[in-house]
Scaffold this active site. Structure first.
Site, PDB file in Angstrom:
ATOM      1  N   ASP A 108      12.467  15.462   3.355  1.00  0.00           N
ATOM      2  CA  ASP A 108      13.580  16.494   3.402  1.00  0.00           C
ATOM      3  C   ASP A 108      13.306  17.971   2.983  1.00  0.00           C
ATOM      4  O   ASP A 108      14.260  18.608   3.104  1.00  0.00           O
ATOM      5  CB  ASP A 108      14.586  15.924   2.339  1.00  0.00           C
ATOM      6  CG  ASP A 108      14.238  15.856   1.006  1.00  0.00           C
ATOM      7  OD1 ASP A 108      13.013  16.611   0.617  1.00  0.00           O
ATOM      8  OD2 ASP A 108      14.609  15.074   0.103  1.00  0.00           O
ATOM      9  N   HIS A 123       4.594  11.422   3.703  1.00  0.00           N
ATOM     10  CA  HIS A 123       5.504  10.749   4.725  1.00  0.00           C
ATOM     11  C   HIS A 123       5.797  11.504   5.780  1.00  0.00           C
ATOM     12  O   HIS A 123       6.969  11.194   6.504  1.00  0.00           O
ATOM     13  CB  HIS A 123       6.564   9.845   4.082  1.00  0.00           C
ATOM     14  CG  HIS A 123       5.992   8.862   3.522  1.00  0.00           C
ATOM     15  ND1 HIS A 123       6.565   7.897   2.486  1.00  0.00           N
ATOM     16  CD2 HIS A 123       4.659   8.397   3.216  1.00  0.00           C
ATOM     17  CE1 HIS A 123       5.754   7.118   1.929  1.00  0.00           C
ATOM     18  NE2 HIS A 123       4.455   7.137   2.182  1.00  0.00           N
ATOM     19  N   SER A 193      10.645   4.051  -6.359  1.00  0.00           N
ATOM     20  CA  SER A 193      10.613   2.578  -6.789  1.00  0.00           C
ATOM     21  C   SER A 193       8.960   2.392  -6.892  1.00  0.00           C
ATOM     22  O   SER A 193       8.812   1.106  -7.288  1.00  0.00           O
ATOM     23  CB  SER A 193      11.166   1.869  -5.830  1.00  0.00           C
ATOM     24  OG  SER A 193      10.606   1.999  -4.566  1.00  0.00           O
ATOM     25  N   GLU A 219      16.232   3.597 -13.701  1.00  0.00           N
ATOM     26  CA  GLU A 219      15.976   2.163 -13.791  1.00  0.00           C
ATOM     27  C   GLU A 219      14.391   2.194 -14.080  1.00  0.00           C
ATOM     28  O   GLU A 219      13.765   2.819 -13.381  1.00  0.00           O
ATOM     29  CB  GLU A 219      16.180   1.431 -12.261  1.00  0.00           C
ATOM     30  CG  GLU A 219      17.698   1.997 -11.992  1.00  0.00           C
ATOM     31  CD  GLU A 219      18.723   1.263 -12.821  1.00  0.00           C
ATOM     32  OE1 GLU A 219      18.421   0.218 -13.515  1.00  0.00           O
ATOM     33  OE2 GLU A 219      20.208   1.705 -12.602  1.00  0.00           O
TER      34      GLU A 219
HETATM   35  P1  OAD Z   1      13.530   4.171  -3.059  1.00  0.00           P
HETATM   36  O1  OAD Z   1      14.699   4.074  -2.271  1.00  0.00           O
HETATM   37  O2  OAD Z   1      12.542   2.930  -2.901  1.00  0.00           O
HETATM   38  O3  OAD Z   1      13.443   4.499  -4.475  1.00  0.00           O
HETATM   39  C1  OAD Z   1      14.280   5.433  -5.258  1.00  0.00           C
HETATM   40  C2  OAD Z   1      14.140   5.556  -6.712  1.00  0.00           C
HETATM   41  O4  OAD Z   1      14.767   6.594  -7.270  1.00  0.00           O
HETATM   42  C3  OAD Z   1      14.737   4.136  -7.477  1.00  0.00           C
HETATM   43  O5  OAD Z   1      13.687   3.763  -8.334  1.00  0.00           O
HETATM   44  C4  OAD Z   1      15.810   4.624  -8.229  1.00  0.00           C
HETATM   45  O6  OAD Z   1      16.042   3.978  -9.347  1.00  0.00           O
HETATM   46  C5  OAD Z   1      15.600   6.053  -8.364  1.00  0.00           C
HETATM   47  N1  OAD Z   1      16.527   6.921  -8.261  1.00  0.00           N
HETATM   48  C6  OAD Z   1      17.883   6.890  -7.916  1.00  0.00           C
HETATM   49  N2  OAD Z   1      18.727   7.904  -8.508  1.00  0.00           N
HETATM   50  C7  OAD Z   1      17.742   8.764  -9.057  1.00  0.00           C
HETATM   51  C8  OAD Z   1      17.934  10.096  -9.877  1.00  0.00           C
HETATM   52  N3  OAD Z   1      19.318  10.779  -9.857  1.00  0.00           N
HETATM   53  N4  OAD Z   1      16.906  10.475 -10.474  1.00  0.00           N
HETATM   54  C9  OAD Z   1      15.746   9.871 -10.513  1.00  0.00           C
HETATM   55  N5  OAD Z   1      15.501   8.554  -9.727  1.00  0.00           N
HETATM   56  C10 OAD Z   1      16.439   8.161  -9.279  1.00  0.00           C
HETATM   57  O7  OAD Z   1      12.623   5.221  -2.728  1.00  0.00           O
HETATM   58  P2  OAD Z   1      11.202   5.763  -2.719  1.00  0.00           P
HETATM   59  O8  OAD Z   1      10.336   5.231  -3.810  1.00  0.00           O
HETATM   60  O9  OAD Z   1      10.948   7.113  -2.286  1.00  0.00           O
HETATM   61  O10 OAD Z   1       8.717   5.384   3.310  1.00  0.00           O
HETATM   62  O11 OAD Z   1      10.685   4.992  -1.306  1.00  0.00           O
HETATM   63  C11 OAD Z   1       9.433   5.233  -1.117  1.00  0.00           C
HETATM   64  C12 OAD Z   1       9.250   5.176   0.742  1.00  0.00           C
HETATM   65  O12 OAD Z   1      10.045   4.055   1.113  1.00  0.00           O
HETATM   66  C13 OAD Z   1       9.803   6.097   1.378  1.00  0.00           C
HETATM   67  O13 OAD Z   1       9.250   7.423   1.426  1.00  0.00           O
HETATM   68  C14 OAD Z   1      10.129   5.667   2.787  1.00  0.00           C
HETATM   69  C15 OAD Z   1      10.702   4.159   2.241  1.00  0.00           C
HETATM   70  O14 OAD Z   1      10.592   3.032   3.434  1.00  0.00           O
HETATM   71  C16 OAD Z   1       8.820   5.925   4.621  1.00  0.00           C
HETATM   72  O15 OAD Z   1       9.673   5.931   5.530  1.00  0.00           O
HETATM   73  C17 OAD Z   1       7.290   5.591   5.088  1.00  0.00           C
END
Ligand code: OAD
Length: 253
Positions: A108, A123, A193, A219
Site C-alpha cells: 500500500d 510483496h 499473522s 492478537e
Molecule cells: P493478515 O491479515 O494475515 O494478518 C494481519 C494481522 O494484523 C493479524 O495478526 C491481526 O491480529 C493484526 N492486526 C489487526 N489489526 C491490527 C492493529 N490495529 N495493529 C496491529 N496489528 C493488527 O496479514 P499479513 O500478515 O500481512 O500476501 O498477511 C501476510 C500476507 O498474506 C499478505 O502480504 C498477503 C496475504 O495473502 C500476498 O498477497 C502475497
C-alpha cells in the site's frame, strides 16, 4: 473484544534504547487503522474473495480483466487512505536509529508516504505495474476501464507489480531484507499473522542472530511464544508510545 494496550515494560524500553540496527517487519495490521482491510480474520479480504481466483498467475491468464478490476478497486481504497500514527512513529524512529529498515509485506506504499526512507517491499507495490512481455515498468498506469486490460507500447499485457501466490519474492528486496534482519539487534514484528512464508521466516532468523524480537499485535500469533516481548494492542497506539519513551531516554542520554 480486544484488551486495552498494556503498559510498555521498562526492560523492553532499555533494550530498544541500546539497539543500533533495527528492523520493523510489518503486515496488513499496521495499515488496519488507516482503513485498509487485513487479509485474515472476520473482516479479512480472504474471507470474502478466494486468493486463487484473484491473486495468482493462473487467475490472471484465465481472466485478466477480472483480476485488474479487483486491483483497481483495491488501488482506489488505498489511494483514499492516509498513513496512521503507527506508520508515522516508524518513520520518526529513523531520527533515533540511523540504521533502521522497514521490511513490509504490504503493497500500500503507506510507509513511504509516512516518510520512512529505507523500505523493502517483499510483496510488491500496488501503485506500480509492468509489462509481462518486455518488462517495461509503469509507475502509475492508468487504471483500466471495467472489463479491459492495460497494454504496453510493445503490445504485451501489463500486470500489477505485486507478488501472487506461487511466485518468488523480488530477489533484491528479499536478499536485502535477509541481510538487514541478520544484522539487526532489535526486530519489531508488527501487525502480521506471521504465517505466510518465506516472509514469516524473518523473525526466527533475527532471533537466531541475536536480535531482541518484539511483537506488536492485538492478537497472539504463531510468533508470540518465541518472541522476547509481546505488546498486545493496536499498532497505532503502541508504536507512538514506544517511540515517545525511547526518544525521551535518548534525549536525556
Ligand atoms: P493478515 O491479515 O494475515 O494478518 C494481519 C494481522 O494484523 C493479524 O495478526 C491481526 O491480529 C493484526 N492486526 C489487526 N489489526 C491490527 C492493529 N490495529 N495493529 C496491529 N496489528 C493488527 O496479514 P499479513 O500478515 O500481512 O500476501 O498477511 C501476510 C500476507 O498474506 C499478505 O502480504 C498477503 C496475504 O495473502 C500476498 O498477497 C502475497
Amino acid at each position: 473484544m480486544n484488551q486495552p494496550p498494556q503498559e510498555i515494560p521498562r526492560g523492553l524500553i532499555d533494550q530498544c534504547v541500546s539497539a543500533r540496527e533495527v528492523v520493523a517487519f510489518t503486515g496488513a495490521g499496521v495499515s488496519a487503522e488507516s482503513g485498509v482491510p487485513t487479509f485474515r480474520g472476520p473482516e479479512g479480504i480472504w474471507t470474502k474473495f478466494k486468493p486463487e481466483e484473484l491473486a495468482s498467475m493462473d487467475a490472471f491468464m484465465k481472466n485478466p480483466a477480472l483480476v485488474w478490476e479487483w486491483y483497481a478497486h483495491r488501488r482506489t481504497i488505498i489511494g483514499a487512505v492516509h498513513p496512521n500514527p503507527a506508520h508515522v512513529a516508524l518513520a520518526e524512529m529513523e531520527q533515533i536509529f540511523p540504521r533502521m529498515t522497514v521490511v513490509t509485506q504490504n503493497i500500500d506504499n503507506l510507509h513511504r508516504r509516512a516518510g520512512s526512507k529505507r523500505v523493502f517491499e517483499l510483496h510488491g507495490n500496488i501503485e506500480r505495474s509492468y509489462c509481462m512481455q518486455c518488462g517495461k515498468a509503469y509507475p502509475d498506469v492508468v487504471l483500466p476501464e471495467r472489463g479491459s486490460v492495460p497494454k504496453c507500447t510493445c503490445g504485451g499485457t501489463i500486470r500489477p507489480d505485486v507478488v501472487w501466490f506461487g511466485e518468488m519474492l523480488p530477489e533484491e528486496e528479499w536478499e536485502s531484507s535477509v541481510a538487514a534482519t541478520t544484522s539487526a539487534d532489535l526486530f519489531l514484528s508488527i501487525g502480521t499473522s506471521a504465517i505466510v512464508y518465506p516472509a514469516a521466516s524473518l523473525p526466527s532468523l533475527a532471533r537466531r542472530n541475536g536480535a531482541v524480537v518484539v511483537e506488536v499485535n492485538p492478537e497472539p500469533t504463531p510468533l508470540t511464544e518465541t518472541a522476547d516481548w509481546f505488546l498486545q494492542g493496536p499498532a497505532g497506539e503502541i508504536l507512538p508510545e514506544l517511540h515517545r519513551r525511547i526518544a525521551s531516554i535518548k534525549k536525556k542520554a
